[in-house]
Design an enzyme around this catalytic site. Structure first.
Site: not given
Ligand code: AP5
Length: 212
Positions: A13, A87, A126, A159, A170
């Site tokens: 994402k 979410r 990552r 992270r 997760r």
């Molecule tokens: P990346 O682009 O970083 O993936 P992402 O989908 O953004 O993953 P996140 O881990 O950031 O999502 P998340 O939803 O778990 O975490 P968030 O920070 O929102 O890509 C990942 C890796 O793969 C990178 O190294 C990239 O280079 C590689 N990659 C990408 N695309 C690729 C491809 N096509 N091929 C190969 N490699 C690729 O949330 C963290 C925490 O915050 C949650 O667990 C929760 O506790 C809290 N939180 C956040 N939002 C909420 C909410 N709305 N409600 C409640 N709690 C929340």
């Protein structure tokens, strides 16, 4: 234009958001990035969120809804891309209500579909820049110099929630609470599905193609 990006943790994402935002001049609003900034600043909100994030659970809806409503207020008229929010169905209902009050709607929901079995390698490989937020991967998206951010020379970090045990939590949370959102939005006819198992560049082409 108002876009929601849906997908499991590690679906890409954040990676795809960068492209969409650059193309359309939208504001990238990542709930995870906002929470991490609050934690780094030691705010009350950051302290409340910490335990949930570190265990792979969701931060309670009421905290997130208030935080994201404030962030959306500051979006430019061009619009925004929401990454990681909503979410839960509760969060989506609250978002719709807030937009409705301004006579706005979500124009597109981009749903990145990835098999669980490739998520772990993406997450554990990552690395991110604590200063500018740039995201790399030790195999798929290497910085020019190992361990160093291309943009500002800062040492890259992993992270704390990217370890296998927390990643498993997760993913379970995603399937139980977030995946039902796809059906919630499908009823509005705004969902575009993408095979995000492919290389990031191939996914980029099709995400942008859907919006041209
Ligand atoms: P990346 O682009 O970083 O993936 P992402 O989908 O953004 O993953 P996140 O881990 O950031 O999502 P998340 O939803 O778990 O975490 P968030 O920070 O929102 O890509 C990942 C890796 O793969 C990178 O190294 C990239 O280079 C590689 N990659 C990408 N695309 C690729 C491809 N096509 N091929 C190969 N490699 C690729 O949330 C963290 C925490 O915050 C949650 O667990 C929760 O506790 C809290 N939180 C956040 N939002 C909420 C909410 N709305 N409600 C409640 N709690 C929340």
């Amino acid at each position: 234009m108002r876009i929601v990006l849906l997908g499991a943790p590690g679906a890409g994402k954040g990676t795809q958001c960068k492209n969409i935002v650059g193309q359309y001049g939208l504001l990238h609003l990542s709930s995870g990035d906002i929470l991490r900034r609050e934690r780094a600043a030691g705010t009350e909100l950051g302290k409340k969120a910490q335990g949930y994030m570190d265990s792979g659970a969701l931060v309670p809806d009421e905290i997130i809804i208030e935080m994201m409503a404030g962030a959306i207020e500051e979006a430019p008229s061009a619009g925004f891309v929401l990454d990681g929010f909503p979410r839960t169905v509760n969060q989506a209902v609250a978002l719709d209500k807030a937009l409705d009050e301004r006579s706005q709607t979500i124009d597109a929901v981009l749903n990145l579909e990835v098999d669980d079995k490739i998520i772990e390698a993406r997450m554990t490989g990552r690395r991110s820049c604590p200063k500018c937020g740039a995201v790399y991967h030790i195999v798929n998206l290497k910085p020019k110099t190992e361990g160093i951010c291309d943009n500002d020379g800062t040492e890259l970090v992993q992270r704390p929630d990217d370890n296998p045990e927390v990643v498993a939590n997760r993913l379970e949370t995603y399937h139980r609470l977030t995946e039902p959102l796809v059906d919630y939005y499908r009823n509005s006819g705004t969902v575009y599905d993408f095979d995000a198992n492919r290389d990031a560049d191939e996914v980029k082409v099709s995400v942008l193609a859907s919006k041209s």
